[in-house]
Design an enzyme around this catalytic site. Structure first.
Site, short mmCIF file in Angstrom:
data_model
loop_
_atom_site.label_atom_id
_atom_site.label_comp_id
_atom_site.label_asym_id
_atom_site.label_seq_id
_atom_site.Cartn_x
_atom_site.Cartn_y
_atom_site.Cartn_z
N HIS A 40 -71.98 39.61 22.35
CA HIS A 40 -70.71 39.80 23.96
C HIS A 40 -71.02 38.95 24.93
CE1 HIS A 40 -70.46 43.70 21.50
NE2 HIS A 40 -69.88 42.86 20.77
N HIS B 112 -76.48 42.85 20.37
CA HIS B 112 -76.61 43.80 19.07
C HIS B 112 -77.58 43.55 18.25
CE1 HIS B 112 -74.24 46.45 23.06
NE2 HIS B 112 -73.53 45.41 22.70
N HIS C 187 -82.13 47.94 27.02
CA HIS C 187 -81.24 48.37 25.59
C HIS C 187 -80.51 47.38 24.72
CE1 HIS C 187 -80.88 51.94 28.07
NE2 HIS C 187 -80.19 51.91 28.58
N THR D 131 -69.80 49.43 24.90
CA THR D 131 -69.99 50.00 23.80
C THR D 131 -71.62 50.97 24.42
OG1 THR D 131 -71.45 48.36 23.26
CG2 THR D 131 -69.20 48.76 22.27
N THR D 132 -71.76 51.07 25.65
CA THR D 132 -72.43 51.58 25.83
C THR D 132 -72.28 52.81 27.19
OG1 THR D 132 -73.03 50.07 28.07
CG2 THR D 132 -75.04 49.10 25.58
N HIS E 62 -74.50 39.16 25.89
CA HIS E 62 -75.36 39.67 25.49
C HIS E 62 -75.45 40.37 23.90
CE1 HIS E 62 -72.81 42.77 26.50
NE2 HIS E 62 -73.31 43.27 25.43
C1 SG4 Z 1 -75.56 46.17 27.13
O1 SG4 Z 1 -75.85 46.89 26.86
C2 SG4 Z 1 -75.32 45.30 28.53
O2 SG4 Z 1 -77.00 45.30 28.66
C3 SG4 Z 1 -75.01 46.33 29.27
O3 SG4 Z 1 -75.40 44.95 30.33
C4 SG4 Z 1 -73.00 45.62 29.15
O4 SG4 Z 1 -72.74 46.62 30.33
C5 SG4 Z 1 -73.78 47.11 28.42
O5 SG4 Z 1 -73.82 46.25 26.99
C6 SG4 Z 1 -71.88 47.32 27.43
O6 SG4 Z 1 -71.02 46.43 27.31
O7 SG4 Z 1 -69.58 44.13 26.01
N1 SG4 Z 1 -71.45 45.71 25.07
S1 SG4 Z 1 -70.37 45.67 25.92
O8 SG4 Z 1 -69.42 46.69 25.91
O9 SG4 Z 1 -71.47 44.79 30.08
C7 SG4 Z 1 -71.54 45.73 30.61
C8 SG4 Z 1 -75.19 45.23 31.90
O10 SG4 Z 1 -75.49 46.33 32.09
C9 SG4 Z 1 -70.59 45.94 31.87
C10 SG4 Z 1 -75.46 43.59 32.87
ZN ZN Z 2 -72.64 44.70 24.11
#
Ligand code: SG4
Ligand code: ZN
Length: 264
Positions: free
Chosen positions: A118, A95, A66, A200-201, A93
């Protein structure tokens, strides 16, 4: 879950992840930043501990199907700036959009930036991520908009040069630690937006204190193109040259929430 395929985008995540369906009392992310903004002069710059140093050991860059995630080990933490506690930095990570479309998650006055980074931080009292996701302020995510210029960003190269090693889900590679501060804007780090929202996921947990910095990070067109063209969700997508694109969730209503601005 997925992003960009028919019948499988962020509007349908709630079928499998009930908390991704926005109800009236929900605090979902991302949002558009312009409505209901209240200036809060007491919000000063956050304290970014360990961000200036080169950490020991190694970091890991990975593709989770993702996004591309840089897991940064221990040694960094964020606090201050109105955060209720100290939060340990665990990963960052990205987007992004596509070749001709922008892909930030948050928008500013409805403008979508090319990318968003983020930096995810977990409240230090929590033993693990699942405990943090049950706490309305369990995570503090620092969001940075990424805009595009002609010149390469040499610091960003630490990540973009490694993307070919993490082309599809499950692939990972070691990254030599570098000062995280080198990725961040050099000026106006005291200017940001603050609101309470969600991941956001999936599972879309309402557990995030959001900080969105006003000044963007700048990278080059070719560095952006590495994200939109070299990253794939699955190995099969890689074989068929169908890159992972537009990995952002749709905008949610602010409802009764207030966005605070440290910005003067
Ligand atoms: C991304 O998909 C990351 O891969 C996730 O990291 C992350 O989840 C998720 O986004 C949501 O994060 O800042 N966009 S966000 O709200 O950090 C978490 C992992 O799953 C829990 C490691
Ligand atoms: Zn994110």
């Amino acid at each position: 879950y997925c992003y960009d395929e028919p019948h499988c985008d962020s509007y349908s995540w709630g079928d499998m992840f009930p908390s991704c369906y926005s109800l009236i009392d929900h605090h979902d992310s991302p949002i558009n930043l312009d409505e209901h903004m209240v200036r809060n002069a007491s919000l000063g710059a956050l304290y970014l501990e360990g961000f200036e140093e080169t950490q020991t050991g190694h970091w890991t860059l990975k593709n989770d199907g993702h996004s591309v995630i840089l897991q940064v080990g221990s040694g960094m933490a964020v606090s201050g700036g109105g955060l209720p506690d100290v939060y340990h930095t665990i990963q960052l990570h990205f987007h992004w959009g596509g070749p001709a479309s922008n892909g930030s998650e948050h928008t500013v006055d409805r403008r979508r930036y090319p990318m968003e980074m983020h930096i995810v931080n977990i409240k230090s009292i929590h033993p693990n991520l699942s405990a943090a996701l049950d706490d309305p302020t369990g995570l503090a995510v620092l969001g940075f908009f990424i805009d595009v210029v002609y010149a390469d960003n040499v610091h960003f190269g630490h990540i973009s040069q490694k993307l070919s090693s993490v082309a599809y889900k499950g692939q990972a590679t070691k990254v030599k630690p570098f000062p995280l501060m080198s990725l961040l804007p050099k000026h106006n780090m005291s200017q940001y937006y603050r609101y309470y929202g969600s991941l956001t996921t999936p599972p879309c947990s309402q557990a995030v204190v959001w900080t969105l910095y006003e000044v963007p990070i700048y990278i080059s067109w070719s560095q952006l193109a590495q994200f939109t063209s070299q990253i794939f969700s699955t190995e099969e997508d890689a074989e068929q040259v169908t890159p992972l694109q537009n990995n952002f969730r749709h905008i949610h209503h602010i409802l009764s929430r207030v966005v605070s601005a440290s910005i003067d």
